[in-house]
Design a protein around this motif. Structure first.
Motif, PDB file in Angstrom:
ATOM      1  N   ARG A  30       0.860  -1.194   0.000  1.00  0.00           N
ATOM      2  CA  ARG A  30       0.000   0.000   0.000  1.00  0.00           C
ATOM      3  C   ARG A  30       0.882   1.225   0.000  1.00  0.00           C
ATOM      4  N   PHE A  31       0.337   2.306  -0.570  1.00  0.00           N
ATOM      5  CA  PHE A  31       0.988   3.601  -0.416  1.00  0.00           C
ATOM      6  C   PHE A  31       0.078   4.422   0.478  1.00  0.00           C
ATOM      7  N   PRO A  32       0.579   4.852   1.648  1.00  0.00           N
ATOM      8  CA  PRO A  32      -0.312   5.436   2.666  1.00  0.00           C
ATOM      9  C   PRO A  32      -0.091   6.920   2.968  1.00  0.00           C
ATOM     10  N   PRO A  33      -0.294   7.811   2.020  1.00  0.00           N
ATOM     11  CA  PRO A  33      -0.023   9.221   2.313  1.00  0.00           C
ATOM     12  C   PRO A  33      -1.035   9.830   3.279  1.00  0.00           C
ATOM     13  N   GLU A  34      -0.551  10.765   4.073  1.00  0.00           N
ATOM     14  CA  GLU A  34      -1.474  11.580   4.844  1.00  0.00           C
ATOM     15  C   GLU A  34      -1.855  12.764   3.951  1.00  0.00           C
ATOM     16  N   PRO A  35      -3.149  13.029   3.766  1.00  0.00           N
ATOM     17  CA  PRO A  35      -3.524  14.114   2.845  1.00  0.00           C
ATOM     18  C   PRO A  35      -3.373  15.492   3.494  1.00  0.00           C
ATOM     19  N   LEU A  39       2.453  15.628  -2.673  1.00  0.00           N
ATOM     20  CA  LEU A  39       3.526  14.629  -2.671  1.00  0.00           C
ATOM     21  C   LEU A  39       4.827  15.231  -3.193  1.00  0.00           C
ATOM     22  N   HIS A  40       5.944  14.735  -2.634  1.00  0.00           N
ATOM     23  CA  HIS A  40       7.254  15.195  -3.108  1.00  0.00           C
ATOM     24  C   HIS A  40       8.061  14.005  -3.631  1.00  0.00           C
ATOM     25  N   LEU A  41       9.302  14.271  -3.986  1.00  0.00           N
ATOM     26  CA  LEU A  41      10.123  13.222  -4.604  1.00  0.00           C
ATOM     27  C   LEU A  41      10.366  12.042  -3.670  1.00  0.00           C
ATOM     28  N   GLY A  42      10.370  12.315  -2.354  1.00  0.00           N
ATOM     29  CA  GLY A  42      10.506  11.216  -1.402  1.00  0.00           C
ATOM     30  C   GLY A  42       9.330  10.253  -1.534  1.00  0.00           C
ATOM     31  N   HIS A  43       8.144  10.829  -1.693  1.00  0.00           N
ATOM     32  CA  HIS A  43       6.975   9.974  -1.895  1.00  0.00           C
ATOM     33  C   HIS A  43       7.089   9.202  -3.201  1.00  0.00           C
ATOM     34  N   ALA A  44       7.682   9.836  -4.208  1.00  0.00           N
ATOM     35  CA  ALA A  44       7.852   9.131  -5.486  1.00  0.00           C
ATOM     36  C   ALA A  44       8.679   7.863  -5.283  1.00  0.00           C
ATOM     37  N   CYS A 228       7.716   1.176   5.020  1.00  0.00           N
ATOM     38  CA  CYS A 228       7.766   2.565   5.465  1.00  0.00           C
ATOM     39  C   CYS A 228       9.219   2.979   5.663  1.00  0.00           C
ATOM     40  N   THR A 229       9.427   4.219   6.035  1.00  0.00           N
ATOM     41  CA  THR A 229      10.797   4.717   6.175  1.00  0.00           C
ATOM     42  C   THR A 229      11.353   4.374   7.557  1.00  0.00           C
ATOM     43  N   LEU A 230      12.685   4.433   7.642  1.00  0.00           N
ATOM     44  CA  LEU A 230      13.396   3.890   8.807  1.00  0.00           C
ATOM     45  C   LEU A 230      12.986   4.451  10.164  1.00  0.00           C
ATOM     46  N   GLU A 255      11.223  -1.579   6.783  1.00  0.00           N
ATOM     47  CA  GLU A 255      11.648  -0.190   6.678  1.00  0.00           C
ATOM     48  C   GLU A 255      12.779  -0.024   5.675  1.00  0.00           C
ATOM     49  N   PHE A 256      12.799   1.123   5.014  1.00  0.00           N
ATOM     50  CA  PHE A 256      13.889   1.473   4.089  1.00  0.00           C
ATOM     51  C   PHE A 256      14.293   2.921   4.333  1.00  0.00           C
ATOM     52  N   ALA A 257      15.447   3.284   3.810  1.00  0.00           N
ATOM     53  CA  ALA A 257      15.957   4.648   4.023  1.00  0.00           C
ATOM     54  C   ALA A 257      15.192   5.641   3.167  1.00  0.00           C
ATOM     55  N   ARG A 258      14.816   6.750   3.783  1.00  0.00           N
ATOM     56  CA  ARG A 258      14.085   7.772   3.052  1.00  0.00           C
ATOM     57  C   ARG A 258      14.994   8.438   2.029  1.00  0.00           C
ATOM     58  N   LEU A 259      14.409   9.081   1.062  1.00  0.00           N
ATOM     59  CA  LEU A 259      15.185   9.842   0.085  1.00  0.00           C
ATOM     60  C   LEU A 259      15.515  11.216   0.655  1.00  0.00           C
ATOM     61  N   ASN A 260      16.791  11.557   0.656  1.00  0.00           N
ATOM     62  CA  ASN A 260      17.230  12.921   0.924  1.00  0.00           C
ATOM     63  C   ASN A 260      17.979  13.392  -0.311  1.00  0.00           C
ATOM     64  N   MET A 266      12.603  17.995   1.976  1.00  0.00           N
ATOM     65  CA  MET A 266      11.686  16.906   1.654  1.00  0.00           C
ATOM     66  C   MET A 266      10.757  16.660   2.824  1.00  0.00           C
ATOM     67  N   SER A 267      10.013  17.650   3.189  1.00  0.00           N
ATOM     68  CA  SER A 267       9.060  17.480   4.276  1.00  0.00           C
ATOM     69  C   SER A 267       7.846  18.325   3.938  1.00  0.00           C
ATOM     70  N   LYS A 268       6.681  17.681   3.939  1.00  0.00           N
ATOM     71  CA  LYS A 268       5.465  18.401   3.576  1.00  0.00           C
ATOM     72  C   LYS A 268       5.264  19.624   4.464  1.00  0.00           C
ATOM     73  N   ARG A 269       5.616  19.447   5.748  1.00  0.00           N
ATOM     74  CA  ARG A 269       5.402  20.540   6.689  1.00  0.00           C
ATOM     75  C   ARG A 269       6.227  21.767   6.270  1.00  0.00           C
TER      76      ARG A 269
HETATM   77  P1  ATP Z   1       6.466  14.336   5.306  1.00  0.00           P
HETATM   78  O1  ATP Z   1       7.398  14.328   6.479  1.00  0.00           O
HETATM   79  O2  ATP Z   1       7.024  14.969   4.090  1.00  0.00           O
HETATM   80  O3  ATP Z   1       5.087  14.809   5.641  1.00  0.00           O
HETATM   81  P2  ATP Z   1       5.489  11.756   5.716  1.00  0.00           P
HETATM   82  O4  ATP Z   1       6.305  10.531   5.868  1.00  0.00           O
HETATM   83  O5  ATP Z   1       4.855  12.340   6.910  1.00  0.00           O
HETATM   84  O6  ATP Z   1       6.344  12.810   4.932  1.00  0.00           O
HETATM   85  P3  ATP Z   1       3.259  10.514   4.536  1.00  0.00           P
HETATM   86  O7  ATP Z   1       2.183  11.134   3.736  1.00  0.00           O
HETATM   87  O8  ATP Z   1       2.931   9.989   5.872  1.00  0.00           O
HETATM   88  O9  ATP Z   1       4.394  11.587   4.617  1.00  0.00           O
HETATM   89  O10 ATP Z   1       4.043   9.425   3.691  1.00  0.00           O
HETATM   90  C1  ATP Z   1       3.497   8.483   2.827  1.00  0.00           C
HETATM   91  C2  ATP Z   1       4.562   7.463   2.549  1.00  0.00           C
HETATM   92  O11 ATP Z   1       5.667   8.063   1.899  1.00  0.00           O
HETATM   93  C3  ATP Z   1       5.078   6.857   3.833  1.00  0.00           C
HETATM   94  O12 ATP Z   1       5.155   5.473   3.688  1.00  0.00           O
HETATM   95  C4  ATP Z   1       6.428   7.480   4.001  1.00  0.00           C
HETATM   96  O13 ATP Z   1       7.296   6.651   4.704  1.00  0.00           O
HETATM   97  C5  ATP Z   1       6.856   7.723   2.553  1.00  0.00           C
HETATM   98  N1  ATP Z   1       7.822   8.827   2.484  1.00  0.00           N
HETATM   99  C6  ATP Z   1       7.666  10.079   2.956  1.00  0.00           C
HETATM  100  N2  ATP Z   1       8.776  10.801   2.778  1.00  0.00           N
HETATM  101  C7  ATP Z   1       9.673   9.984   2.170  1.00  0.00           C
HETATM  102  C8  ATP Z   1      11.022  10.126   1.715  1.00  0.00           C
HETATM  103  N3  ATP Z   1      11.677  11.272   1.849  1.00  0.00           N
HETATM  104  N4  ATP Z   1      11.611   9.064   1.136  1.00  0.00           N
HETATM  105  C9  ATP Z   1      10.954   7.912   0.984  1.00  0.00           C
HETATM  106  N5  ATP Z   1       9.692   7.702   1.383  1.00  0.00           N
HETATM  107  C10 ATP Z   1       9.053   8.716   1.972  1.00  0.00           C
END
Ligand code: ATP
Ligand code: MG
Length: 555
Positions: A30-35, A39-44, A228-230, A255-260, A266-269
């Motif tokens: 599943r891909f589980p974004p919080e709305p 989305l950014h490149l990390g989500h990609a 999910c990320t680490l 868990e896997f390493a997030r993209l930086n 790379m943070s929605k906030r």
């Molecule tokens: P942000 O901190 O930018 O809000 P988040 O992890 O809170 O990111 P979510 O909407 O909860 O954002 O994330 C949806 C999915 O995308 C999660 O499984 C999360 O682990 C993954 N994800 C978010 N940021 C990254 C990233 N930089 N690299 C890889 N995966 C990411």
């Protein structure tokens, strides 16, 4: 993901599980974004991973909106997220919302209460945080920890009915206040929020915490691999604890390493902060690392997927050079983009030995990298424009463009020789006068003249005016998320340069939104969404790297 690559650790795990027969049904990710943002490149990276694994192992991927924080979540974000995933080239199997499970989650909380594994706490969340202790020191048990299941049920029901104010009570799991894992020290699982939810409106005033919602939602959907990320690794024991205590489908978290990325946040906030402070024009500002930003900038879905493939998936934290992202789109556009001419900082040339009323049609190759790309027509006449920087009155050493002592070839046209220039009162050059060699036409050159420089140009008679936007990195520092300074302090003041009076060849009048072009020697460009028929606006997708030398020597 191509099979020629070494397997990543998740592929290895899955193949092992298939071999061991611990995974006998198709995998479900599943891909589980919080709305709560775009989305950014990390989500990609996460999207390519989750959908990619399911594709490779013939499983399915759900889209689940993890919508448990009503204050920050909006339908606008839900729609943007769906658009972005589809643009990236993926289609989810089912579309779910954690909020659809609110009733089930509520029932699960009651089950825990019944089992004596959850209690209503009257402490404030600040006090609860204080009583948690430190990893090396046990926490303090709440005085409300030993309420009976009956009392807890009554209070929890009252919380749900809206009897209490925000923060007045919480529901906590009753686990272990001495656990070395802080997440296991009676975590809060429900809190009161008198806030309407973008989907459930005013139905609920208690909302589950991430940890109480995520694993159970995975279990409800029979997710086999919850990736999910680490930073969630430390939550895994809690994830497993709820699944075990509630006797649910045994989803597993990996868990896997997030993209930086360098020079990128790379943070929605924080991206939201840039939008709110108007440091950028919006979530889809072409300088933003959001999917919508890079889409508007002109990146292709293919280039993003390619990038995600190149960075790979591992468990080691690192920071990727943003040049790698640029090289992915550059490689694609070098192969595909039509070459055209645009002069960003024009200076006029009058060709004194060219007939006044004459205009001729020249043929130019669309893309020397692609023999099937054909050619297009260019008009040529007495008045043309070249780039101001392609002329030097007093040339420096190795200046191979136009000067009083160097001849230059106009791309796909003729060789020019400098005659004189006209200056304004301040001494700035206003106009150049040159002669051309009629027998030096590209492809039919019998002049015998050797020139080292080839420059681009446009015909004054047919050129169109356009706005061109050049982008640079948004931040001055390599790792903006580590910086102690405010976002405003580390923003690159020159991240956007707007050129309002660029001159472009006439063939560009019919540019379509999906077209991507190489402005020779200037980079790759596409139309911006603000472009109109009357006022063309181009975004620079990426610069040409190291191609300048190559361009200059080719006719
Ligand atoms: P942000 O901190 O930018 O809000 P988040 O992890 O809170 O990111 P979510 O909407 O909860 O954002 O994330 C949806 C999915 O995308 C999660 O499984 C999360 O682990 C993954 N994800 C978010 N940021 C990254 C990233 N930089 N690299 C890889 N995966 C990411
Ligand atoms: Mg989040």
């Amino acid at each position: 993901m191509s099979d020629t690559h070494a397997l990543n650790f998740l592929e290895e795990t899955i193949e092992q599980q298939i071999k061991n027969e611990t995974q006998t049904t198709p995998i479900v990710t599943r891909f589980p974004p919080e709305p709560n943002g775009y989305l950014h490149l990390g989500h990609a990276k996460s999207i390519c991973l989750n959908f990619g694994l399911a594709q490779k192992y013939k499983g399915i991927t759900n889209l689940r909106f993890d919508d448990t924080n009503p204050e920050t979540e909006e339908t606008e974000y839900v729609n943007a997220i769906k658009e972005d995933i589809q643009w990236l080239g993926f289609q989810w199997h089912n579309e779910h919302y954690t909020s659809n499970y609110f009733s089930q989650l509520y029932q699960m909380a009651i089950q825990l209460i019944d089992k004596g594994l959850a209690y209503v706490d009257d402490l404030t969340s600040e006090d609860i945080a204080k009583q948690k202790g430190e990893p090396s020191k046990p926490g303090t048990e709440s005085p409300y920890r030993n309420r009976t299941p009956e009392e807890n049920k009554r209070l929890f029901e009252e919380m749900k009915q809206g009897k209490y104010t925000n923060g007045q009570k919480v529901l906590r799991a009753k686990i272990d206040m001495t656990s070395p894992n802080m997440h296991m020290r009676d975590p809060i699982i429900y809190r009161i929020k008198h806030v309407p939810h973008h989907r459930t409106k005013n139905e609920w005033c208690i909302y589950p915490m991430y940890d109480f919602a995520h694993g159970q939602s995975d279990a409800i959907e029979h997710i086999s691999h919850s990736i999910c990320t680490l930073e969630f690794e430390v939550h895994r024991p809690l994830y497993n604890w709820f699944i075990k205590q509630l006797n649910l489908y045994p989803s597993q978290q990996y868990e896997f390493a997030r993209l930086n990325l360098t020079y990128t946040l790379m943070s929605k906030r924080k991206l939201l902060q840039l939008v709110q402070e108007q440091s950028v024009s919006g979530w889809d500002d072409p300088r933003m690392p959001t999917i919508s930003g890079i889409r508007r900038r002109g990146y292709t879905p293919n280039s993003i997927r390619k990038f995600c493939e190149k960075i790979g998936v591992a468990r080691r934290e690192n920071i990727i050079d943003v040049n790698l992202l640029e090289s992915c789109i550059r490689e694609e556009l070098n192969a595909n983009a039509k070459r055209v001419m645009a002069v960003l900082d024009p200076i006029e040339i009058e060709i004194t030995n060219y007939e006044n009323a004459k205009s001729e049609i020249l043929l130019a190759d669309n893309n020397p990298e692609d023999p099937n790309s054909g050619s297009r027509e260019l008009t040529f006449s007495k008045h043309i424009f070249i780039e101001r920087e392609d002329f030097m009155e007093e040339p420096i050493r190795k200046f191979f463009r136009l000067s009083p002592t160097t001849l230059v070839r106009l791309k796909s046209a003729y060789i020019l020789q400098y005659e004189r220039c006209e200056k304004d009162e301040k001494g700035n050059i206003k106009k150049l006068y040159c002669t051309y060699f009629p027998n030096s036409k590209s492809g039919q050159d019998t002049s015998g003249i050797a020139v080292k420089g080839v420059i681009h140009w446009v015909d004054k008679a047919t050129a169109l005016c356009a706005e061109v936007r050049l982008y640079d990195r948004l931040f001055l520092v390599e790792n903006p998320s580590d910086s102690e300074k405010t976002l405003a302090e580390i923003l690159n003041p020159n991240s956007l340069q707007i050129i309002r009076n660029a001159l472009i060849e006439s063939s560009l009048a019919t540019t379509k939104p999906e077209d991507r072009l190489q402005f020779m020697r200037k980079g790759y460009f596409c139309l911006d969404k603000s472009s109109t028929e009357k006022q063309l606006v181009f975004n620079r997708i990426v610069t040409l790297k190291d191609t300048w030398q190559k361009e200059i020597f080719s006719h």
